[in-house]
Each structure stands twice: as C-alpha cells, then as structure tokens.
Design a protein around this motif. Structure first.
Motif, PDB file in Angstrom:
ATOM      1  N   HIS A  25       0.643  -1.237   0.081  1.00 44.69           N
ATOM      2  CA  HIS A  25       0.053   0.057   0.020  1.00 44.69           C
ATOM      3  C   HIS A  25       0.920   1.254  -0.152  1.00 44.69           C
ATOM      4  CE1 HIS A  25      -3.514  -2.591   0.527  1.00 44.69           C
ATOM      5  NE2 HIS A  25      -2.877  -3.160   1.452  1.00 44.69           N
ATOM      6  N   TYR A  26       2.166   1.123   0.278  1.00 46.27           N
ATOM      7  CA  TYR A  26       3.223   2.297   0.425  1.00 46.27           C
ATOM      8  C   TYR A  26       3.274   2.688  -1.113  1.00 46.27           C
ATOM      9  CZ  TYR A  26       4.120   2.421   5.167  1.00 46.27           C
ATOM     10  OH  TYR A  26       4.251   2.821   6.583  1.00 46.27           O
ATOM     11  N   SER A  27       2.725   2.089  -2.146  1.00 46.72           N
ATOM     12  CA  SER A  27       2.925   2.673  -3.407  1.00 46.72           C
ATOM     13  C   SER A  27       2.321   4.005  -3.716  1.00 46.72           C
ATOM     14  CB  SER A  27       2.498   1.662  -4.520  1.00 46.72           C
ATOM     15  OG  SER A  27       1.126   1.477  -4.254  1.00 46.72           O
ATOM     16  N   CYS A  28       1.170   4.348  -2.935  1.00 49.81           N
ATOM     17  CA  CYS A  28       0.559   5.699  -2.987  1.00 49.81           C
ATOM     18  C   CYS A  28       1.151   6.812  -2.386  1.00 49.81           C
ATOM     19  CB  CYS A  28      -0.802   5.580  -2.346  1.00 49.81           C
ATOM     20  SG  CYS A  28      -0.526   5.585  -0.461  1.00 49.81           S
ATOM     21  N   PHE A  29       2.418   6.634  -2.015  1.00 51.22           N
ATOM     22  CA  PHE A  29       3.483   7.807  -1.426  1.00 51.22           C
ATOM     23  C   PHE A  29       4.135   8.456  -2.500  1.00 51.22           C
ATOM     24  CE2 PHE A  29       2.897   6.350   2.970  1.00 51.22           C
ATOM     25  CZ  PHE A  29       2.636   7.399   3.672  1.00 51.22           C
ATOM     26  N   VAL A  30       4.483   7.204  -3.653  1.00 52.21           N
ATOM     27  CA  VAL A  30       5.341   8.064  -4.841  1.00 52.21           C
ATOM     28  C   VAL A  30       4.607   9.335  -5.365  1.00 52.21           C
ATOM     29  CG1 VAL A  30       6.618   7.309  -6.678  1.00 52.21           C
ATOM     30  CG2 VAL A  30       6.940   5.922  -4.548  1.00 52.21           C
ATOM     31  N   PRO A  31       3.361   8.794  -5.874  1.00 50.26           N
ATOM     32  CA  PRO A  31       2.819   9.961  -6.741  1.00 50.26           C
ATOM     33  C   PRO A  31       2.424  11.061  -5.929  1.00 50.26           C
ATOM     34  CG  PRO A  31       1.610   7.893  -6.610  1.00 50.26           C
ATOM     35  CD  PRO A  31       2.974   7.493  -5.988  1.00 50.26           C
ATOM     36  N   PHE A  32       2.012  10.960  -4.717  1.00 48.43           N
ATOM     37  CA  PHE A  32       1.717  11.920  -3.595  1.00 48.43           C
ATOM     38  C   PHE A  32       2.790  12.830  -3.493  1.00 48.43           C
ATOM     39  CE2 PHE A  32       1.745  13.505   0.920  1.00 48.43           C
ATOM     40  CZ  PHE A  32       0.457  14.376   0.787  1.00 48.43           C
ATOM     41  N   VAL A  33       4.222  12.337  -3.326  1.00 44.29           N
ATOM     42  CA  VAL A  33       5.206  13.262  -2.887  1.00 44.29           C
ATOM     43  C   VAL A  33       5.624  13.957  -4.288  1.00 44.29           C
ATOM     44  CG1 VAL A  33       7.546  12.989  -2.305  1.00 44.29           C
ATOM     45  CG2 VAL A  33       5.897  11.660  -0.987  1.00 44.29           C
ATOM     46  N   ILE A  34       5.687  13.184  -5.270  1.00 47.03           N
ATOM     47  CA  ILE A  34       6.121  13.683  -6.733  1.00 47.03           C
ATOM     48  C   ILE A  34       5.066  14.986  -7.088  1.00 47.03           C
ATOM     49  CG2 ILE A  34       5.990  13.291  -9.024  1.00 47.03           C
ATOM     50  CD1 ILE A  34       7.150  10.694  -8.435  1.00 47.03           C
ATOM     51  N   LYS A  35       3.694  14.852  -6.951  1.00 45.84           N
ATOM     52  CA  LYS A  35       2.671  15.800  -7.166  1.00 45.84           C
ATOM     53  C   LYS A  35       2.487  16.998  -6.271  1.00 45.84           C
ATOM     54  CE  LYS A  35      -0.522  13.285  -8.096  1.00 45.84           C
ATOM     55  NZ  LYS A  35      -1.963  12.512  -8.613  1.00 45.84           N
ATOM     56  N   GLN A  36       3.222  16.777  -4.867  1.00 49.93           N
ATOM     57  CA  GLN A  36       2.915  17.661  -3.940  1.00 49.93           C
ATOM     58  C   GLN A  36       3.200  19.084  -4.148  1.00 49.93           C
ATOM     59  OE1 GLN A  36       5.038  16.567  -0.322  1.00 49.93           O
ATOM     60  NE2 GLN A  36       3.581  18.050   0.995  1.00 49.93           N
ATOM     61  N   GLU A  37       4.300  19.492  -4.820  1.00 50.28           N
ATOM     62  CA  GLU A  37       4.571  20.760  -4.890  1.00 50.28           C
ATOM     63  C   GLU A  37       3.794  21.388  -6.247  1.00 50.28           C
ATOM     64  OE1 GLU A  37       8.616  23.304  -6.505  1.00 50.28           O
ATOM     65  OE2 GLU A  37       8.600  21.577  -5.556  1.00 50.28           O
ATOM     66  N   THR A  38       3.461  20.610  -7.100  1.00 54.38           N
ATOM     67  CA  THR A  38       2.520  21.032  -8.149  1.00 54.38           C
ATOM     68  C   THR A  38       1.282  21.380  -7.453  1.00 54.38           C
ATOM     69  OG1 THR A  38       3.639  19.842  -9.791  1.00 54.38           O
ATOM     70  CG2 THR A  38       1.473  20.656 -10.515  1.00 54.38           C
ATOM     71  N   ASN A  39       0.605  20.280  -6.759  1.00 58.56           N
ATOM     72  CA  ASN A  39      -0.689  20.532  -6.331  1.00 58.56           C
ATOM     73  C   ASN A  39      -0.840  21.699  -5.382  1.00 58.56           C
ATOM     74  OD1 ASN A  39      -1.584  18.276  -7.621  1.00 58.56           O
ATOM     75  ND2 ASN A  39      -1.302  16.747  -5.862  1.00 58.56           N
ATOM     76  N   LEU A  40       0.203  22.066  -4.643  1.00 58.68           N
ATOM     77  CA  LEU A  40       0.241  23.337  -3.617  1.00 58.68           C
ATOM     78  C   LEU A  40       0.105  24.256  -4.479  1.00 58.68           C
ATOM     79  CD1 LEU A  40       0.601  24.265  -0.776  1.00 58.68           C
ATOM     80  CD2 LEU A  40       2.905  24.154  -1.039  1.00 58.68           C
ATOM     81  N   GLN A  41       0.749  24.334  -5.702  1.00 59.43           N
ATOM     82  CA  GLN A  41       0.919  25.756  -6.402  1.00 59.43           C
ATOM     83  C   GLN A  41      -0.501  25.839  -6.907  1.00 59.43           C
ATOM     84  OE1 GLN A  41       3.954  24.976  -9.215  1.00 59.43           O
ATOM     85  NE2 GLN A  41       5.677  25.621  -8.070  1.00 59.43           N
ATOM     86  N   VAL A  42      -1.251  24.738  -7.455  1.00 57.59           N
ATOM     87  CA  VAL A  42      -2.522  24.884  -8.020  1.00 57.59           C
ATOM     88  C   VAL A  42      -3.489  25.512  -6.816  1.00 57.59           C
ATOM     89  CG1 VAL A  42      -4.750  23.540  -8.785  1.00 57.59           C
ATOM     90  CG2 VAL A  42      -2.433  23.237  -9.650  1.00 57.59           C
TER      91      VAL A  42
END
Length: 186
Positions: free
Chosen positions: A156-173
């Motif tokens: 289930h830890y595989s959900c962390f990878v996209p979460f961390v990768i997209k975190q900066e972009t999502n915060l900017q949005v």
C-alpha cells in the motif's frame, strides 16, 4: 579460560579460576560471586543487587524501545488526524464547489483515500501488536515487531510516490486558486 562474546560491541570476557572476570581490552575485573548472565543480552554482568533479570543496559534499552514504539504510534495517529483534516476541511468543500474541475480535483486528491487507509491500517496493526504483547506479559513490548507490521502494509506504500511527486504542483494549484478566487477564501 572460557571465552564468550558480548552483545553489541563484541567484547571478549575471560574467566579465571580465581573467581574473577576480566573484560579484555579494559583491564576491568569483576568478582564472579555476583556474576550472572543478563536475561536480555546474555552477557555476564556484576549483579550487586542479587536480582534476576536484565542488566542495567538492557533495562535502559527496554525503556527506550517502549518509548520509541509509543512515539511511532502517536506520530502515526497525528499524521492520520492531519490527513482526515485535509479530507474534511479541504477536499470535501472543494468537491462540492465548482472551483476545481473534476480532473483537477482527481489530480490533487487522488492518493488521499489510500493514504488514510494505509495510516489506519498501520495504527490498527500496531495497536493489535501492543495489546497482544501486553496480554502475553511482555510489558517491554519485545514482541512488537514494527518491521513485520510495515512489511504487511508495504504494497500500500505505493501511494506515497505519486503523492510526494505531485505535492509541489498541487500546492501551487491550490495557492493560485486561493489568490485568484474569492470563493476559495470563504
């Protein structure tokens, strides 16, 4: 002369026939009339109190282990609370508004459900392990195997990878949305 190895630092001990123990490399000698093997690390120690059990070093290690397990559990609970707050305070209000397109909403919050599930699972498994350990009389939580718990939820830890990768972009949005939309502030 009999030799045995110590626990972490692999010191050698030598026993003499005169009733003393010498820690090699230090020249420290102990009387063997109070000498016992520690129940924790199995290293001979000079037990002046005549109590059976672990040596002072292992007692400190056991207390540290309990504190670390408690800290791990509390950290996971706080993390879970933050994830739930994010879902309740940000995701749900944005879901019911028209501020984000369905694609943006999915992109930003895609892993949130999985992260909450994973955190809940870790908390439940850790609580069960602690409860089981205490029921078996292990007050020092030696039976709690954090590595085994994390291994059980590893897929289930595989959900962390996209979460961390997209975190900066999502915060900017979200920051851009907050600065351009009056409805977002309300």
């Amino acid at each position: 002369m009999v030799r045995c190895e110590g626990n972490e630092d692999r010191n050698s001990y030598s026993y003499s026939t005169l009733g003393s123990l010498t820690l090699r490399g230090t020249g420290t000698a102990f009387s063997t009339h109070n000498l016992q093997l520690c129940q924790g690390c199995r290293v001979p120690w000079n037990n002046e109190t005549s109590r059976a059990g672990p040596c002072d070093r292992c007692i400190v290690r056991q207390k540290d282990r309990c504190s670390l397990i408690e800290e791990f559990l509390q950290t996971e609970i706080i993390y879970n609370d933050h994830l739930v707050s994010l879902r309740e305070g940000v995701q749900k209000p944005l879901d019911s508004s028209t501020l984000l397109t369905p694609a943006e909403h999915t992109k930003i919050f895609a892993e949130l459900k999985d992260l909450i599930y994973l955190s809940n699972r870790v908390i439940a498994l850790l609580n069960d392990a602690i409860k089981s350990s205490i029921q078996h009389g292990d007050q020092h939580l030696e039976r709690v195997e954090i590595g085994r718990i994390l291994f059980r939820v590893w897929p289930h830890y595989s959900c962390f990878v996209p979460f961390v990768i997209k975190q900066e972009t999502n915060l900017q949005v979200l920051t851009e949305l907050e600065s351009t939309s009056e409805d977002f502030s309300n």
